[in-house]
Design a protein around this motif. Sequence first.
Motif, PDB file in Angstrom:
ATOM      1  N   LEU A 270       0.829  -1.207   0.000  1.00 33.91           N
ATOM      2  CA  LEU A 270       0.000   0.000   0.000  1.00 33.91           C
ATOM      3  C   LEU A 270       0.867   1.262   0.000  1.00 33.91           C
ATOM      4  O   LEU A 270       0.608   2.207  -0.754  1.00 33.91           O
ATOM      5  N   ARG A 271       1.910   1.266   0.805  1.00 33.54           N
ATOM      6  CA  ARG A 271       2.826   2.413   0.870  1.00 33.54           C
ATOM      7  C   ARG A 271       3.500   2.663  -0.474  1.00 33.54           C
ATOM      8  O   ARG A 271       3.625   3.803  -0.921  1.00 33.54           O
ATOM      9  N   LEU A 272       3.910   1.606  -1.145  1.00 32.54           N
ATOM     10  CA  LEU A 272       4.507   1.752  -2.468  1.00 32.54           C
ATOM     11  C   LEU A 272       3.523   2.400  -3.439  1.00 32.54           C
ATOM     12  O   LEU A 272       3.886   3.300  -4.202  1.00 32.54           O
ATOM     13  N   THR A 273       2.290   1.945  -3.397  1.00 31.05           N
ATOM     14  CA  THR A 273       1.255   2.509  -4.273  1.00 31.05           C
ATOM     15  C   THR A 273       1.030   3.980  -3.974  1.00 31.05           C
ATOM     16  O   THR A 273       0.979   4.817  -4.879  1.00 31.05           O
ATOM     17  N   GLU A 274       0.897   4.316  -2.710  1.00 33.76           N
ATOM     18  CA  GLU A 274       0.670   5.707  -2.307  1.00 33.76           C
ATOM     19  C   GLU A 274       1.824   6.628  -2.672  1.00 33.76           C
ATOM     20  O   GLU A 274       1.625   7.814  -2.925  1.00 33.76           O
ATOM     21  N   ASN A 275       3.033   6.079  -2.707  1.00 32.11           N
ATOM     22  CA  ASN A 275       4.219   6.878  -3.038  1.00 32.11           C
ATOM     23  C   ASN A 275       4.527   6.892  -4.533  1.00 32.11           C
ATOM     24  O   ASN A 275       5.598   7.329  -4.940  1.00 32.11           O
TER      25      ASN A 275
ATOM     26  N   GLY B 160       3.991   2.273  -8.286  1.00 31.80           N
ATOM     27  CA  GLY B 160       3.045   1.229  -8.671  1.00 31.80           C
ATOM     28  C   GLY B 160       3.700  -0.003  -9.253  1.00 31.80           C
ATOM     29  O   GLY B 160       3.257  -1.122  -9.009  1.00 31.80           O
ATOM     30  N   PHE B 161       4.766   0.188 -10.015  1.00 33.67           N
ATOM     31  CA  PHE B 161       5.476  -0.963 -10.577  1.00 33.67           C
ATOM     32  C   PHE B 161       6.014  -1.852  -9.461  1.00 33.67           C
ATOM     33  O   PHE B 161       5.854  -3.073  -9.494  1.00 33.67           O
ATOM     34  N   PHE B 162       6.643  -1.237  -8.455  1.00 34.30           N
ATOM     35  CA  PHE B 162       7.204  -2.016  -7.346  1.00 34.30           C
ATOM     36  C   PHE B 162       6.098  -2.664  -6.513  1.00 34.30           C
ATOM     37  O   PHE B 162       6.262  -3.781  -6.016  1.00 34.30           O
ATOM     38  N   ALA B 163       4.967  -1.987  -6.357  1.00 30.68           N
ATOM     39  CA  ALA B 163       3.834  -2.568  -5.628  1.00 30.68           C
ATOM     40  C   ALA B 163       3.317  -3.812  -6.348  1.00 30.68           C
ATOM     41  O   ALA B 163       3.103  -4.863  -5.726  1.00 30.68           O
ATOM     42  N   THR B 164       3.139  -3.689  -7.651  1.00 23.16           N
ATOM     43  CA  THR B 164       2.667  -4.823  -8.448  1.00 23.16           C
ATOM     44  C   THR B 164       3.688  -5.955  -8.440  1.00 23.16           C
ATOM     45  O   THR B 164       3.328  -7.129  -8.293  1.00 23.16           O
ATOM     46  N   ALA B 165       4.956  -5.596  -8.583  1.00 20.14           N
ATOM     47  CA  ALA B 165       6.019  -6.613  -8.550  1.00 20.14           C
ATOM     48  C   ALA B 165       6.056  -7.314  -7.200  1.00 20.14           C
ATOM     49  O   ALA B 165       6.265  -8.535  -7.131  1.00 20.14           O
ATOM     50  N   ASN B 166       5.842  -6.559  -6.126  1.00 16.96           N
ATOM     51  CA  ASN B 166       5.848  -7.152  -4.787  1.00 16.96           C
ATOM     52  C   ASN B 166       4.725  -8.166  -4.635  1.00 16.96           C
ATOM     53  O   ASN B 166       4.941  -9.266  -4.129  1.00 16.96           O
ATOM     54  N   VAL B 167       3.537  -7.823  -5.084  1.00 15.76           N
ATOM     55  CA  VAL B 167       2.402  -8.741  -4.982  1.00 15.76           C
ATOM     56  C   VAL B 167       2.653  -9.993  -5.821  1.00 15.76           C
ATOM     57  O   VAL B 167       2.535 -11.127  -5.331  1.00 15.76           O
ATOM     58  N   ALA B 168       3.006  -9.792  -7.081  1.00 12.62           N
ATOM     59  CA  ALA B 168       3.207 -10.939  -7.982  1.00 12.62           C
ATOM     60  C   ALA B 168       4.350 -11.828  -7.517  1.00 12.62           C
ATOM     61  O   ALA B 168       4.202 -13.059  -7.436  1.00 12.62           O
ATOM     62  N   ALA B 169       5.481 -11.223  -7.198  1.00  9.04           N
ATOM     63  CA  ALA B 169       6.652 -12.006  -6.780  1.00  9.04           C
ATOM     64  C   ALA B 169       6.400 -12.716  -5.456  1.00  9.04           C
ATOM     65  O   ALA B 169       6.815 -13.872  -5.273  1.00  9.04           O
TER      66      ALA B 169
END
Length: 127
Positions: free
Chosen positions: A89-94, A97-106
Motif C-alpha cells: 500500500l505504501r509503495l502505491t501511495e508513493n 506502482g510498478f514495485f507494488a505490483t512486482a511485490n504482490v506478484a513475486a
Amino acid sequence: MNWLDWLLVIIGAMVGAPLRYLTDRAIQKRHDTVFPWGTFTVNVCGCLILGLVTGATAAGAASPHVQLLLGTGLCGALTTYSTFSYETLRLTENGAGFFATANVAASVVAGLGSAFIGVTLAEALFR
C-alpha cells in the motif's frame, strides 16, 4: 490444546519474531531500493520452512509438536502478511506502482513456489 502445545507455539514465536525483525533490517540495509526485500525474504523463507515441516509431518517424520513449534510458532511469527500489505500500500501511495505490483506478484509466486518445493523436498526425503 494443552499447555505443552501453547508453550511450543510461544517458544517458536519468541524465535520467529526477532528473527523476522533482524533479517528484515539486515537485508533492507544492503539494498538501496524502495522494494521491500526484507519482508519478501522472510515471507519466502517462512513458506519454504512451513512446506518442509508440513511435508515432514505428513510423511510421519515429524510430530505434531514439531508442526506447532516450527510451523505455527516460528513461521507464524517469522512471516508477515500485514507488513507485506502495508508495504505494498505504501509503495502505491508513493507512486511506485510498478514495485507494488512486482511485490504482490513475486510474493505470491515465490511464496507458493517455496511452499511447494518444501513439501516436495520433505516428501522425497521422508517417504
